[in-house]
Design a protein around this motif. Structure first.
Motif, PDB file in Angstrom:
ATOM      1  N   TRP A 171       4.076 -13.027   0.167  1.00 48.08           N
ATOM      2  CA  TRP A 171       4.186 -12.161  -0.994  1.00 48.08           C
ATOM      3  C   TRP A 171       3.628 -10.781  -0.667  1.00 48.08           C
ATOM      4  O   TRP A 171       2.597 -10.629  -0.021  1.00 48.08           O
ATOM      5  N   ASN A 172       4.362  -9.797  -1.134  1.00 47.61           N
ATOM      6  CA  ASN A 172       3.971  -8.422  -0.858  1.00 47.61           C
ATOM      7  C   ASN A 172       3.446  -7.798  -2.138  1.00 47.61           C
ATOM      8  O   ASN A 172       4.082  -7.853  -3.177  1.00 47.61           O
ATOM      9  N   TRP A 173       2.268  -7.208  -2.017  1.00 45.78           N
ATOM     10  CA  TRP A 173       1.658  -6.627  -3.214  1.00 45.78           C
ATOM     11  C   TRP A 173       2.535  -5.553  -3.823  1.00 45.78           C
ATOM     12  O   TRP A 173       2.474  -5.284  -5.006  1.00 45.78           O
ATOM     13  N   ARG A 174       3.335  -4.940  -3.003  1.00 46.99           N
ATOM     14  CA  ARG A 174       4.172  -3.857  -3.467  1.00 46.99           C
ATOM     15  C   ARG A 174       5.119  -4.289  -4.595  1.00 46.99           C
ATOM     16  O   ARG A 174       5.541  -3.476  -5.403  1.00 46.99           O
TER      17      ARG A 174
ATOM     18  N   ALA B 100      -2.205 -13.297  -8.015  1.00 49.42           N
ATOM     19  CA  ALA B 100      -1.739 -12.031  -8.571  1.00 49.42           C
ATOM     20  C   ALA B 100      -0.228 -12.018  -8.749  1.00 49.42           C
ATOM     21  O   ALA B 100       0.304 -11.313  -9.599  1.00 49.42           O
ATOM     22  N   SER B 101       0.474 -12.819  -7.942  1.00 46.34           N
ATOM     23  CA  SER B 101       1.927 -12.834  -8.026  1.00 46.34           C
ATOM     24  C   SER B 101       2.426 -13.829  -9.063  1.00 46.34           C
ATOM     25  O   SER B 101       3.539 -13.697  -9.555  1.00 46.34           O
ATOM     26  N   GLU B 404       3.089   4.640   5.264  1.00 45.20           N
ATOM     27  CA  GLU B 404       3.666   3.404   5.804  1.00 45.20           C
ATOM     28  C   GLU B 404       3.580   3.333   7.327  1.00 45.20           C
ATOM     29  O   GLU B 404       4.402   2.709   7.975  1.00 45.20           O
ATOM     30  N   TYR B 406       1.742   1.603   9.309  1.00 46.52           N
ATOM     31  CA  TYR B 406       0.785   0.498   9.227  1.00 46.52           C
ATOM     32  C   TYR B 406       0.099   0.228  10.562  1.00 46.52           C
ATOM     33  O   TYR B 406      -1.053  -0.188  10.580  1.00 46.52           O
ATOM     34  N   ARG B 438      -4.006  -3.469   0.437  1.00 43.17           N
ATOM     35  CA  ARG B 438      -3.393  -4.802   0.315  1.00 43.17           C
ATOM     36  C   ARG B 438      -1.929  -4.759   0.745  1.00 43.17           C
ATOM     37  O   ARG B 438      -1.450  -5.662   1.422  1.00 43.17           O
ATOM     38  N   ILE B 439      -1.258  -3.685   0.320  1.00 39.87           N
ATOM     39  CA  ILE B 439       0.149  -3.547   0.740  1.00 39.87           C
ATOM     40  C   ILE B 439       0.234  -3.459   2.256  1.00 39.87           C
ATOM     41  O   ILE B 439       1.027  -4.151   2.894  1.00 39.87           O
ATOM     42  N   SER B 442      -0.507  -6.797   3.875  1.00 37.75           N
ATOM     43  CA  SER B 442       0.588  -7.784   3.800  1.00 37.75           C
ATOM     44  C   SER B 442       1.734  -7.375   4.721  1.00 37.75           C
ATOM     45  O   SER B 442       2.373  -8.229   5.347  1.00 37.75           O
ATOM     46  N   LYS B 445       0.680  -8.264   8.173  1.00 40.79           N
ATOM     47  CA  LYS B 445       0.721  -9.715   8.351  1.00 40.79           C
ATOM     48  C   LYS B 445       2.159 -10.178   8.554  1.00 40.79           C
ATOM     49  O   LYS B 445       2.441 -11.023   9.416  1.00 40.79           O
ATOM     50  N   GLN B 446       3.044  -9.568   7.773  1.00 39.98           N
ATOM     51  CA  GLN B 446       4.445  -9.939   7.900  1.00 39.98           C
ATOM     52  C   GLN B 446       4.983  -9.566   9.290  1.00 39.98           C
ATOM     53  O   GLN B 446       5.705 -10.339   9.911  1.00 39.98           O
TER      54      GLN B 446
END
Lengths: 193, 870
Positions: A171-174, B100-101, B404, B406, B438-439, B442, B445-446
């Motif tokens: 899951w991406n926070w974006r 959160a999701s 971006e 990253y 956090r963005i 993630s 991580k991806q």
């Protein structure tokens, strides 16, 4: 006269010495193959899908090293293309629109329709399909690269490419970000007209 | 210089960098004792909660008691979850997660029966070994209660020497008071839990760290320590100044010991382990009472809660239920935050469960939190860098995360960010920095996952390539071995097999010779007649003669002028010349019965020639003289047949190739045939007739199934055809023996031939019949091959259409026996396919594919033939 001779002899000897040294080094530290290919291959997504027109990622890496275009890898997307371009020192070229909107997918076999022909198993470049003749097959989703190669050979069309869903792991926070819409400023001239 | 232990004993504290002092609002909830809430109707227990793989221990409809394990797992990372109350499992389905999701996760829904009955508990005793205690803690499903929910049994099973255990009672989040209340009310139990930790890890010191804003808790813990049975001096309560985020594991270690946990490392590497006070309490419950971790203290606070305080909430209690029973009153745009205001996350829905790491439900009023102010540009003031407890550069991280870039953010050690929110708190531009991190995290991580997967894919791809290569080599080795074995058996069998093979080649050559003679069959007849004089039943000799025929054809044509040679002889020669070509053409793919038929036909031809020869013998003296020599030569050859045996296999294969070329010639021959055989005996034409009849009748089938091609299949088909050709050679040997006997029986050729044709069909069907039941697969392949043959025949038919047109008339003239034969053959050919189609659809598909491939090949060959013809 003698000083000149000494200088000439000395320089000749030096040149010989370094020549031998360089020759020895060239043999001793010889690099097999083209190291740029390894670097290019590391960037490619290793789906082995063949969408670039080469049978696998390494052949494409070799082709790029030999001057092929860098925008032939749809699974890698724009990010991969940009990395390839910067590594090769060429101008980034856009992928086609279809490739840009690509989402990661994995194969899914509708198991009750599978006739057990093993054709997809033979087609899978990463051995991500398990099964045996006349027995149901299934896809190891963790190993599936989403290359589509198994879809074509299936005689009963029981393979679907399903987009990878969101889960807590990827899951991406974006996703929660508020979408920003860009408002175009209309030129004054047009308003007057 | 004091040692670390001395300094610990002295209570020396170090300063941790950064940190903030947000307003304390613990007074809202820390004044009332921990209480219970009424049972909820439904409990939502996500399975699994910690660890990836597990199996469900219950199914829908099962009755469960409080504390019944719901999952089983083998992995050390797996933590079992337990039923929080007694009741029935009503569903196991994806439900919104406490995340959160709020993405749905597999959840076990338990409808409470209201009895809240415990399952049987097995209290532990002091006699338990360390290993048993750890197993008990693992079985109780105890995870870190501080919020991260890391499996506790792993932290209690040290891989390195542990010098210091820190019991974390800091609780630095401004709203939470769960640990505070727990320490005040259950200090003895916590100390008992610490005792167990002490036993398991055997550290030199245990430090209970508590912030100085919890004086009651400090007092209670100090009392408990003084009354405990732990060795004196080993355990102490250290009071640390209030600062957020002192409760972070790494920050706390830095405050207590002055040592920094290296980036990417764990505290155990420094000989330090940190456990939460709640975890210590749960360990005590699990080990001494056998109670699994099914409830925890949760602070329910915020100005919108009517009864703020701390509650024992079973794991899985829906947040909605908690809010309902704490007199929650919602306002517009109400936020429900899980965790503290600094690190917590807002819930998109309140239909989510309490988890093992949930320590607070915060429902603030709009005055408390306020609306999120608009984000302004970064002014590079550097406040965030001062506040960062991890000594990062938040403004740089933000810069790259926003762009971006990253990987650049990662180069600024983004992974060491603990997401404490200090930077966001101090930011004068109201930038939600942690959101950006956090963005970025993630995304990184991806990317890492993708890279990992790409590496895996590459490994698997390479492994596959290697496997295919090995399989190929193994196959080749096997084929070689099989060939060697076949050769060995070949030499030991009857030499006739070889002789027969040779005879066939000779026959082909003869056919070729005849065509070169160009429609002067009479000459060939002479050659044939003279040559066939020699054989006395020996197949070997026959073969030799056949070969000799070719050589002599020219000489015989010059010397002899046998116009008077009987028409019977002519016809027989014709069959001799036309037939060998047909069987050989078929032999590349023909089924065994056809092989036999061909052999019989050839034998017939020879016999006929023999008979004709007796008539023409007197006229062709020169010819007979000529043939005597080669005949003896070839008998000599027959003695050296051992060598030829090896050649036989190769010859058989060669036959297949030559067949195409032969076909071109034979078609010419067959064109001539009708004219001759019109007057001659119909039997002679029967053979060719049968086959052409077969071909034409079967013609329709293959064309119907003709569809897109497959190269692989074609290859397979070719392999099958070659195998058949080889097999045919062996078969030929047997059949020749059979036909050798025949001449002795009958003097008259005419009825005998008919008999044979009858036999032929019989044997054909006989051969076929035992085959199909014998092996399904073979039958299938045979059927496919038969069909393919038919197709091929059709292709050939195209070339020799003239023949086909003439032949129906001939069939009409021919004796009924001959048509019977064709009928038999037809039926035998179609039988297997008929029995196949209902049998198995899949198999039929495979067969069809093979047949199709054959058809393709046949077409190609036909084209080549027609070209050759022209």
């Amino acid at each position: 006269m003698s000083t000149m001779l000494i200088a000439v002899i000395l320089l000749t000897l030096l040149a010989l010495f370094f020549g031998v040294l360089l020759g020895f080094a060239a043999l001793k530290f010889k690099v097999e193959g083209n190291p740029i290919v390894d670097e290019l291959e590391a960037i490619l997504p290793q789906t082995q899908c063949g969408q670039c027109g080469y049978p696998g990622c390494r052949p494409y890496a070799e082709a790029i090293a030999n001057g092929d275009k860098v925008n032939k890898c749809p699974p890698g997307g724009t990010a991969t293309m940009e990395k390839l371009a910067s590594l090769m020192g060429v101008e980034p070229e856009p992928l086609n629109a279809e490739a840009q909107s690509q989402v990661k997918k994995v194969a899914y076999i509708r198991e009750d329709e599978c006739i057990g022909c093993t054709k997809c198993i033979q087609a899978c470049p990463v051995d991500a399909i398990i099964g045996a003749g006349k027995l149901m097959h299934t896809v190891l989703t963790a190993d599936c690269t989403g290359c589509d190669l198994c879809v074509e050979p299936c005689p009963v069309d029981c393979i679907d490419m399903i987009p990878v869903g969101q889960n807590l792991k990827n899951w991406n926070w974006r996703l929660n970000a508020i979408p920003v819409t860009l408002i175009q400023e209309t030129p004054h001239e047009e308003k007057r007209g | 210089m004091l040692t670390l232990l001395d300094q610990l004993d002295k209570g020396t504290l170090w300063r941790s960098p950064g940190g903030i002092h947000p307003p304390e609002v613990k007074f809202l909830s820390n004044t009332t004792p921990i209480s219970q809430l009424p049972l909820a109707q439904e409990y939502l227990v996500p399975v699994p909660q910690v660890g990836e793989n597990c199996t469900l221990a219950v199914k829908v409809g099962d009755k469960v008691l409080k504390g019944t394990p719901l999952t089983q797992g083998t992995s050390i990372w797996h933590l079992p979850v337990h039923a929080p109350t007694s009741g029935t499992v009503v569903a196991i389905e994806p439900r919104a997660s406490n995340h959160a999701s709020a993405l749905p996760v597999n959840t076990c829904v338990i409808a409470a029966d209201g009895e809240d009955r415990w399952c049987e508990l097995t209290p532990g005793s002091i006699e338990l070994s360390n290993h048993e205690i750890i197993a008990k803690i693992h079985g109780a499903g105890i995870a870190g209660m501080g919020g991260a929910a890391f499996p506790s049994h792993i932290k209690l099973n040290p891989v390195s020497e542990i010098e210091l255990v820190i019991i974390n009672g800091v609780e630095c989040e401004p709203y939470i008071s769960a640990d505070d209340r727990l320490m005040r009310e259950y200090s003895q139990d916590i100390l008992a839990g610490i005792g167990i930790i002490h036993r398991l890890l055997a550290p030199k010191r245990i430090v209970i760290a508590i912030e100085d804003n919890k004086p009651e808790a400090i007092k209670a813990m100090q009392q408990a320590v003084s009354h405990s049975t732990l060795p004196t001096g080993s355990t102490r309560v250290t009071v640390i100044p209030t600062k957020y985020p002192s409760g972070g594991e790494k920050q706390l270690i830095q405050i207590i010991t002055g040592r920094e946990v290296p980036s990417g490392s764990i505290p155990a590497k420094l000989g330090i382990v940190v456990h939460n006070v709640g975890t210590a309490f749960a360990i005590h419950q699990a080990v001494t009472q056998g109670k699994p971790l099914i409830e925890r203290v949760v602070t329910v606070t915020g100005q919108n809660v009517g009864k703020p305080g701390n509650y024992w909430l079973p794991i899985g209690t829906p947040v909605e239920h908690v809010l309902k029973h704490t007199e929650f009153h919602a306002e517009a745009d109400q936020k429900v935050i899980i965790g503290g205001p600094m690190m917590g996350h807002a819930l998109p829905t309140i239909q989510v469960p309490i988890l093992k790491g949930t320590n607070c439900i915060l429902v603030p009023s709009s005055q408390e939190i306020g609306t999120t102010p608009e984000e302004k540009a970064c002014i590079r003031c550097g406040e965030c860098a001062n506040a960062c407890p991890a000594l990062l550069l938040p403004q740089q991280l933000f810069w790259h995360a926003k762009a971006e870039e990253y990987d650049k953010a990662a180069s600024y050690n983004l992974k060491d960010c603990i997401e404490c929110g200090c930077c966001s708190y101090v930011c004068p531009s109201d930038i939600p920095l942690v959101e950006y991190y956090r963005i970025a995290k993630s995304a990184l991580k991806q990317a890492a996952d993708e890279k990992h997967q790409a590496e895996r894919a590459k490994l698997r791809f390479e492994a596959r390539i290697q496997r295919l290569e090995e399989e190929k080599l193994a196959r080749e080795a096997k084929a070689k071995e099989a060939a060697a074995r076949r050769q060995a058996t070949m030499t030991s069998t009857d030499k006739n097999a070889v002789a027969e093979a040779m005879a066939r080649i000779a026959a082909k050559k003869a056919a070729a010779a005849e065509t070169t003679a160009d429609n002067t069959p009479v000459e060939v007849v002479a050659a044939d007649a003279s040559s066939t004089e020699a054989p006395k039943g020996k197949a070997a000799v026959a073969a030799a003669i056949a070969r000799a025929k070719a050589k002599k054809a020219a000489a015989a044509a010059q010397g002899a002028d046998e116009a008077e040679s009987s028409q019977q002889a002519v016809s027989s020669v014709q069959t001799a010349s036309s037939e060998p070509s047909e069987p050989t053409e078929q032999s590349e793919s023909l089924s065994q019965k056809d092989k036999v038929a061909a052999a019989i036909a050839r034998a017939k031809a020879k016999k006929a020639a023999l008979k004709a020869d007796s008539d023409a013998n007197g006229d062709t003296d020169i010819a007979t003289d000529n043939t005597d020599k080669p005949a003896t030569e070839t008998t000599a050859n027959a003695e050296v047949d051992d060598k030829k045996a090896k050649v036989a296999a190769a010859v058989a294969r060669a036959k297949a190739k030559k067949a195409a070329a032969q076909q071109a010639e034979s078609s010419e021959v067959t064109e001539v045939l009708p004219e001759h055989t019109a007057d001659a005996k119909p039997e002679s034409t029967n053979d060719s007739d049968d086959e052409s009849g077969n071909k034409s009748s079967l013609d329709a089938e293959p064309s119907a199934s003709l569809s897109p091609e497959d190269e692989k299949k074609a290859k397979v088909a070719a392999a099958v055809a070659r195998a058949k050709a080889k097999k045919a050679a062996a078969q030929q040997a047997e059949s020749s023996e059979v036909t050798e006997v025949l001449p002795e029986h009958t003097a008259d050729a005419k009825p005998e031939l008919n008999d044979e044709s009858g036999n032929k069909s019989d044997s054909a069907t006989d051969l076929n019949a035992p085959l199909s039941p014998e092996d399904e697969k073979k039958a299938k392949v045979a059927a496919a091959v038969a069909r393919a043959k038919a197709k091929k025949a059709a292709a050939q038919q195209v070339e020799s259409t003239e023949v086909a047109e003439v032949q129906p008339e001939l069939v009409a003239d021919a004796k009924p026996e001959s048509t019977n034969v064709s009928g038999n053959e037809l039926s035998s050919a179609t039988e297997p396919s008929a029995s196949l189609s209902p049998e198995d659809e899949k198999k039929a598909k495979v067969a069809a594919a093979v047949a199709r491939a054959k058809a393709k090949k046949a077409a190609r060959e036909a084209n080549a033939n027609s070209d050759a013809n022209e």
